[in-house]
Scaffold this motif. Structure first.
Motif, PDB file in Angstrom:
ATOM      1  N   GLU A 254       0.817  -1.206   0.000  1.00  8.65           N
ATOM      2  CA  GLU A 254       0.000   0.000   0.000  1.00  8.65           C
ATOM      3  C   GLU A 254       0.854   1.260   0.000  1.00  8.65           C
ATOM      4  N   LYS A 255       1.948   1.264   0.767  1.00  7.39           N
ATOM      5  CA  LYS A 255       2.786   2.458   0.849  1.00  7.39           C
ATOM      6  C   LYS A 255       3.372   2.817  -0.517  1.00  7.39           C
TER       7      LYS A 255
ATOM      8  N   TYR B 103       0.774   4.485  -2.687  1.00  3.24           N
ATOM      9  CA  TYR B 103       0.586   5.892  -2.370  1.00  3.24           C
ATOM     10  C   TYR B 103       1.738   6.746  -2.913  1.00  3.24           C
TER      11      TYR B 103
ATOM     12  N   SER C 147       1.739   6.360  -7.226  1.00  4.75           N
ATOM     13  CA  SER C 147       0.507   6.564  -7.992  1.00  4.75           C
ATOM     14  C   SER C 147       0.476   7.898  -8.737  1.00  4.75           C
TER      15      SER C 147
ATOM     16  N   TRP D 183      -5.947  -0.115  -8.714  1.00  5.52           N
ATOM     17  CA  TRP D 183      -6.561   0.337  -7.467  1.00  5.52           C
ATOM     18  C   TRP D 183      -7.830  -0.453  -7.163  1.00  5.52           C
TER      19      TRP D 183
ATOM     20  N   LEU E 279      -6.542  -0.415  -0.085  1.00  5.99           N
ATOM     21  CA  LEU E 279      -6.069   0.955  -0.249  1.00  5.99           C
ATOM     22  C   LEU E 279      -7.027   1.919   0.439  1.00  5.99           C
TER      23      LEU E 279
ATOM     24  N   LYS F 177      -5.856   8.673   0.845  1.00  8.43           N
ATOM     25  CA  LYS F 177      -4.442   8.892   0.582  1.00  8.43           C
ATOM     26  C   LYS F 177      -4.135   8.975  -0.908  1.00  8.43           C
ATOM     27  N   LEU F 178      -5.110   8.602  -1.740  1.00  3.75           N
ATOM     28  CA  LEU F 178      -4.920   8.704  -3.187  1.00  3.75           C
ATOM     29  C   LEU F 178      -5.482  10.005  -3.751  1.00  3.75           C
TER      30      LEU F 178
END
Length: 988
Positions: A595-596, A599, A602, A617, A624, A628-629
């Motif tokens: 996930e990191k 972020y 992306s 995604w 996710l 944060k996106l």
């Protein structure tokens, strides 16, 4: 008679056996080249340990036989001594009862130790069973001097020998069977039958059958070995399944037309002897040794071969000191690695691997010449006897020096097999094998062997470097690395780094040479090395060094692979992004689902491959966090292409409709996207989002401002409705659509005043703005709160009554209709009141008859003893019983009221008693008045108590219905009763 197995002779024999030949030299204490510490802390016991039995025979020993721990010896002319070696202190002596001058020629003892055959010099044969004392003559065997017996190992038991083969001094082979049973009345002989099956010759003349052996192979195949003075015969044949009891005559008949297979040697000692080695009890022999004139014929026994049992045959010639005319070998015994030759004054042990004499034991002359040597196949002991003494050999750790012989013969596999439990010897074998392979330029094999030794690491590495054998060096390092412990971190780090450098050098060389196939194999091998779980920690701790090595060689592909192995996906993705390979970067992201990293990368990926990124995604789903996106989405949705904006909306819709995200930021952002780029979906979203504040996840004020800025009035009306700002909603709706305003006006259902106000707004708008009288009349019909008089002020003065004459008439009709309904309701109410007053009057006059025998429904005692209640249902209760039944089920409020009334009743009772006391005359009127007031109060209190307690029957009213789900016994009382019953049973 002294025990034959008493204490052995003193230390002279031990000192003699310590002088054996062929032993390894003593190794000094210290550190050897291999790194092992070797020391002989005590003198090793000899392999062949001779022990003399403390036994002095009363007569000369003629012959001795041992098998299955049963020892039999012939003493003098007529005595037979039998000893069970498990019970050596209980010897058994039997007299043969011979009156002629015959002597014992040979003794034959079967593998079970039960059947003893005694061959006499006068061509007779006697039989003695272990369980009897009676010596029986074998009449059918008379006239034949028995030289050898082939026992039946398969069918022989304690009572019967089964079919056996017998060889005579005239070369004739007979088949017979002996039974220990007494037989029938007409046949008391132990020999069941005795018939000739074959005859052996040498040079056309009959010769003694020196030895016979019967062995069974696979699929009922039998091998029979017979020896004469210089020939060894083999008879091979099958016996039908289940017909083994019929003997071996069929095998000889199968070979009758052809000469039997045999081996012949020119020299002749006048006799020969064959011996076999069996590794385990009750298994087939593995090897044989035949002592004849030219030497010892040694070989293996192969039961798979179709025509011959013997394989790997070779002849070990006698040592030069053996003179067949003066010093011939007498007997032979075969062990695992040696054969023992018996001479008249000594025993020689010769190794079957190299033919060297490894042990020689000279016997003193005082016991006389040695006569024969026998090995017990069960106990493994070797027995030697003279006319006046018996000796035996213990064979201990026979294979302890074999490894060195195999090593000297360059048979390293066998050498390693026999020194696995001796690491210092195994290291010597491996070192010599490694050196041997190195000298023969078999460098890879040499490297593998060197890696398993304790030789100096630096010396071996330099050896391969000087020989320019990088592949062998790499193999050596790999093997050495696999043998290291996890605690040896420094050594592991050194080897891992060195191996990485070697692999990279090799890959660079192969790439420059253009050898693609070998290059791919080497690269696969290198990647397996990098992916080795055993060294993963070392590689991870030193990954910067490996990265530097890969970078120095320009090996980008393997650097990416190593980053993946180390799970350093950030480096891999950065590499792909730097080379504009965004699809590969996204593949790494999607594969490892970090996930990191999503972020972080992306924003870059969304700029170039928005559709694939959104697909990734969506595949990640709830893993996710959409919040944060948002920065990446907002950044590129503002400055990006139409495709990026569309993909942004698609992902936001996925979050809202599929993932059911409730975050306000997500919904607000989707609203803003709809307002800017997709207005057709805005109203649909607002309608689906809900109509109550608790259901809505976006900011209403933000949404209202956004819709107002973009002029979406219908959306604003919807938001006003949700915010319950009905006036604002109607005002704005009137700018859009009157019907929309009407739907908003009906929303405050509980507030008629507000509804009327809203409808008046609509009517005013219709009359004043649209000047449509018909629509105004429709408003009257749509809302029942508006009357014609409410909207008349909105019409201009010039409007005539004809425009709303119908509305006025219909309004008047409604008024009349409503007045008629009210009159009817008043009449119905008056009639109901009359009926109720009649019922009350009737109830006052109603009574019930109580019999003197009636009982209280609660306590079952007579009812008339004290005050009671009578209900219409027929139940009757004492006052106090009904109070006890009803009180637990009263509400808290009624319970407190009842207590208060009871206190007041008690107070009135006390006051009435005090008034009954003697009072002054002048106070009589006052007391009379007070008494009347108290009575009135008391009756009112009792009436109030009756209203609470006796409002309904305790058994027929709602009280019983409410308590239908309650247990008859409460939980606390149930536990008490249960404990009482348990204690009762324990006492009982």
């Amino acid at each position: 008679m002294a025990s034959i197995l008493d204490e052995y002779e003193d230390s002279q024999n031990v000192l003699q056996s310590s002088q054996q030949l062929g032993r390894l030299p003593n190794i000094n204490i210290g550190i050897t080249h291999s790194g092992f510490v070797n020391a002989r802390l005590e003198e090793e016991k000899p392999i062949f340990n001779k022990q003399r039995i403390d036994f002095t025979p009363p007569e000369k020993i003629n012959h001795l036989a041992v098998c299955n721990n049963q020892l039999c010896m012939s003493l003098g002319k007529d005595t037979l001594l039998r000893i069970d070696l498990a019970k050596p202190d209980q010897p058994n002596q039997t007299e043969l009862g011979r009156k002629d001058d015959s002597r014992v020629h040979k003794l034959f003892l079967d593998p079970t130790g039960s059947h003893l055959l005694i061959s006499l010099s006068n061509s007779e044969c006697l039989y003695l069973n272990r369980n009897t004392q009676k010596v029986r003559s074998l009449s059918r065997w008379r006239g034949h001097l028995i030289e050898s017996v082939g026992w039946n190992k398969l069918l022989g038991n304690d009572t019967s020998t089964g079919p056996i083969l017998v060889g005579t001094n005239q070369g004739v082979i007979f088949e017979g069977e002996i039974s220990a049973n007494e037989g029938s009345l007409f046949n008391t002989n132990p020999d069941q039958y005795f018939r000739q099956v074959h005859a052996l010759e040498e040079d056309g003349r009959p010769v003694p059958v020196c030895c016979l052996e019967i062995e069974r192979g696979l699929e009922n195949k039998y091998f029979i070995i017979a020896t004469t003075r210089k020939r060894l015969f083999q008879f091979v044949g099958r016996v039908a399944e289940g017909s083994e009891q019929h003997g071996f005559s069929s095998i000889f008949s199968q070979n009758q037309d052809l000469l039997p297979s045999f081996q012949e040697f020119p020299a002749n000692m006048g006799y020969s002897e064959i011996t076999f080695y069996t590794s385990k009890l009750r298994t087939s022999p593995k090897a044989f040794a035949w002592m004849m004139g030219n030497g010892v014929l040694y070989g293996q026994l192969d039961y798979v071969r179709p025509d011959s049992l013997l394989s790997d045959v070779k002849v070990w010639e006698y040592t030069p000191d053996v003179d067949l005319s003066l010093n011939k070998p007498i007997s032979i015994v075969l062990t695992q690695f040696h054969f023992l030759l018996l001479f008249y004054d000594r025993v020689k042990a010769i190794c079957i691997l190299n033919g060297q004499v490894v042990h020689e034991d000279v016997f003193p002359d005082k016991f006389g010449p040695l006569k024969r040597m026998i090995k017990d196949p069960v106990g493994g002991l070797v027995w030697i006897y003279t006319e006046r003494a018996v000796f035996r050999y213990h064979i201990q750790r026979e294979a302890r020096d074999v490894w060195q012989m195999y090593m000297n013969m360059n048979k390293f596999d066998l050498a390693k097999e026999y020194c696995r439990d001796r690491p210092e010897c195994l290291d010597m074998v491996l070192a010599k094998e490694a050196e041997h392979c190195f000298q023969n330029k078999r460098y890879l094999e040499s490297a593998k062997c060197y890696a398993m030794t304790q030789n100096y690491f630096e010396e071996i590495a330099l050896k391969f470097i000087e020989a320019k054998q990088e592949e062998a060096l790499k193999e050596f390092l790999l093997k050495k690395l696999s043998s290291l412990k996890l605690s040896e971190r420094t050594q592991i780090t050194l080897l891992v780094t060195w191996l990485a450098e070697l692999y990279l050098n090799r890959l660079g060389q192969l790439e420059s040479d253009g050898n693609s196939s070998v290059f791919q194999e080497t690269r696969e091998e290198f990647r397996q090395f990098l992916n080795n779980s055993k060294h993963k920690e070392t590689l991870f701790n030193n990954r910067s060094t490996i990265y530097d090595l890969l970078a120095s060689h320009g090996n980008v592909d393997d650097m990416v692979y190593f980053s993946v192995v180390m799970q350093d996906y950030e480096r891999v993705i950065s590499h792909h992004c730097q080379h504009d390979n965004y699809s590969a970067a996204l593949d790494v992201l999607a594969k490892h689902c970090d996930e990191k990293l999503f972020y972080k990368f992306s924003p870059v990926l969304m700029q170039h491959i928005p559709k694939k990124v959104v697909d990734a995604w969506m595949q990640m789903g709830k893993k996710l966090d959409p919040k944060k996106l948002i920065p990446a989405l907002m950044n590129y949705s503002q400055m990006g292409s139409t495709q990026q904006i569309g993909e942004t909306i698609r992902y936001m819709e996925f979050c809202v409709y599929q993932l059911k995200v409730t975050e306000e930021a997500i919904h607000n952002y989707l609203l803003s996207l709809y307002a800017k780029y997709k207005p057709d979906s805005l109203l649909l979203y607002l309608e689906q989002a809900g109509t109550h504040t608790s259901e809505i996840h976006y900011d209403l004020k933000y949404a209202l401002r956004l819709c107002a800025e973009h002029g979406f009035h219908r959306a604003c009306v919807l938001i006003y409705r949700i915010m319950e700002l009905h006036e604002e909603a109607v005002d704005l709706a009137l700018q859009v659509d009157v019907d929309l305003a009407k739907s908003c006006a009906d929303l405050p259902e509980d507030d008629e005043e507000m509804r009327k106000k809203l409808w008046l707004k609509i009517a005013r708008h219709v009359v004043q703005e649209e000047k449509d009288v018909k629509k105004a009349m429709n408003c009257l019909s749509s809302c029942n709160l508006l009357k014609i008089e409410d909207i008349l002020p909105f019409f201009p003065d010039f409007v005539t009554i004809d425009h709303f004459k119908e509305a006025i008439c219909s309004s008047l009709e409604e008024y009349n209709h409503h007045i008629e309904e009210l009159k009817q309701e008043m009449e119905e109410a008056t009639e109901s009141a009359k009926r109720i007053r009649g019922d009350i009057q009737e109830m006052r006059n109603k009574y019930g008859v109580v019999d003197s025998q009636e009982k209280c429904a609660a306590c079952d005692f007579p009812l008339l003893n004290r005050s009671f209640y009578l209900f219409l249902c027929g139940h009757m209760f004492h006052y106090d019983c009904l109070l006890q039944e009803v009180t637990p089920h009263l509400s808290a409020y009624k319970h407190s009221c009842l207590e208060e009334l009871q206190k007041k009743l008690s107070a009135t009772t006390l006051s009435s008693r005090s008034l009954h006391r003697a009072a002054p005359k002048e106070e009589g009127d006052t007391a009379s008045l007070g008494k009347g007031g108290a009575a009135t109060t008391r009756e009112q209190i009792i009436s109030d108590i009756d209203d609470i307690v006796a409002s309904e029957c305790a058994y027929c009213g709602e009280l019983m219905i409410r308590t239908i789900d309650k247990p008859f016994i409460d939980s606390h009382r149930f536990e008490e009763e249960k404990s009482k019953s348990n204690s009762y049973y324990r006492i009982g």
